[in-house]
Design an enzyme around this catalytic site. Structure first.
Site, PDB file in Angstrom:
ATOM      1  N   LYS A 292      45.294 -30.885  -0.210  1.00  0.00           N
ATOM      2  CA  LYS A 292      44.422 -31.957   0.291  1.00  0.00           C
ATOM      3  C   LYS A 292      43.017 -31.741   0.097  1.00  0.00           C
ATOM      4  CE  LYS A 292      48.221 -33.222   2.080  1.00  0.00           C
ATOM      5  NZ  LYS A 292      49.218 -34.221   1.524  1.00  0.00           N
TER       6      LYS A 292
ATOM      7  N   TYR B  83      62.870 -34.967   7.889  1.00  0.00           N
ATOM      8  CA  TYR B  83      61.530 -34.320   7.552  1.00  0.00           C
ATOM      9  C   TYR B  83      61.398 -33.021   8.433  1.00  0.00           C
ATOM     10  CZ  TYR B  83      56.484 -33.768   7.410  1.00  0.00           C
ATOM     11  OH  TYR B  83      55.167 -33.157   7.090  1.00  0.00           O
TER      12      TYR B  83
ATOM     13  N   TYR C 108      57.219 -28.791   2.737  1.00  0.00           N
ATOM     14  CA  TYR C 108      56.900 -29.716   1.370  1.00  0.00           C
ATOM     15  C   TYR C 108      57.221 -28.802   0.143  1.00  0.00           C
ATOM     16  CZ  TYR C 108      54.371 -33.490   3.491  1.00  0.00           C
ATOM     17  OH  TYR C 108      54.082 -34.736   3.993  1.00  0.00           O
TER      18      TYR C 108
END
Length: 332
Positions: free
Chosen positions: A50, A264, A290
């Protein structure tokens, strides 16, 4: 593509390494040669992808006179951690809205990223149920802060807008230059596909520089058709913004959705295998939400001969290892 037209904060300190993973490749039968782009080593609290996106997004916030950042993510959000960390560096307030996608998963005194939110002094944290209108929640908070005299700036989840994706267009250019310098001929790159910004940016960048490198996204939540549409929409908008010649072909966006598991952030056996295998062969940490599931997908693609034998394949490591400490029972 001329990316200098966009303001940046220059958070990066040079290219992140591209490392060979020979022991990991051998453990998978030596079918392909795996390389890892170490964006887990980017600056910012505990690192992660990010930072590339926030380099552009926070520059835009400052240019517009903001003194407060609002963003959102799930309860163990790497994006929220890094947004908060750069807000701290910029002496800006940061407010987080966390989506409890798995009921009961938020713990105020939890480990992992939740611990780091409090350690870095988050200004406020709101927890909302899974499926909430996250943009609506952030806009509501922005109005409340404006009434208090603050100047808030909203960064969407994952910093996955055109500005954020531009950070990964730049990353594609960086990768191509590194491959040239290191004399590595990569045929494929595997990326995470979640909020879509990283996948869209890499796809646009690789297409825009005519790299000929195939980009494959591994989904962490949504079904293939939904995710490919989300990624393409953002990639199309990003390509126009950065000046890619011609229309981005839909075939540039490929997703695989077989590695999400029950949902998720919910652990899978293949994720556990991937995390352990990379740690025990290369001493590199993945995260359970992730990069662990993305690597599980890549391992399966290797085992099923998706990549041509003997070729070089690059895995984009987006970071997130602090979340491991909230999942210790999973790995016992």
């Amino acid at each position: 593509m001329n990316l200098t037209q966009f303001p940046r904060r220059n958070y990066l300190q040079g290219p992140t390494p591209i490392e060979a993973a020979p022991r990991f490749s051998k453990a998978l039968g030596g079918k392909v040669n795996v390389f890892i782009k170490r964006d887990d080593l980017l600056p910012g609290c505990a690192g992660g992808n990010k930072t590339r996106k926030l380099d552009f997004c926070i520059a835009d916030a400052i240019e517009k006179g903001a003194d407060t950042i609002i963003t959102c993510g799930p309860v163990q959000s790497n994006h929220c951690r890094l947004t908060l960390s750069w807000a701290v560096k910029e002496e800006m307030d940061c407010h987080l809205i966390l989506e409890e996608r798995v009921p009961g998963s938020y713990k105020e005194d939890g480990s992992g990223n939740n611990f780091l939110f409090n350690l870095m002094g988050v200004k406020s944290t709101q927890v909302v149920p899974g499926g909430s209108d996250m943009m609506g929640e952030m806009e509501k908070l922005a109005k409340e802060l404006e009434a208090q005299g603050k100047k808030p700036y909203i960064i969407p989840g994952g910093a996955s807008n055109v500005l954020g994706a531009t950070g990964y267009v730049a990353c594609a250019q960086e990768i191509q230059q590194q491959l040239f310098q290191q004399n590595i001929n990569i045929t494929d790159i595997v990326v995470p596909s979640g909020s879509a910004g990283t996948h869209a940016g890499v796809a646009v960048g690789m297409y825009g520089i005519n790299s000929g490198i195939r980009v494959s996204g591994i989904n962490v939540s949504k079904p293939k058709d939904v995710q490919e549409e989300n990624v393409y929409k953002l990639a199309y908008e990003t390509a126009k913004a950065v000046g890619v010649c011609g229309e981005l072909p839909r075939g540039e966006i490929t997703c695989f959705d077989g590695y999400v598991g029950a949902g998720y952030s919910l652990p899978t056996d293949s994720m556990v295998e991937a995390v352990k295998l990379l740690a025990r062969t290369e001493a590199i940490l993945l995260d359970p939400v992730y990069s662990g599931k993305v690597m599980a997908g890549m391992i399966d693609l290797i085992r099923n001969d998706y990549f041509a034998p003997g070729t070089n394949v690059l895995f984009l490591h987006t970071g997130g290892s602090p979340a491991l400490y909230a999942y210790t029972d999973t790995f016992k």
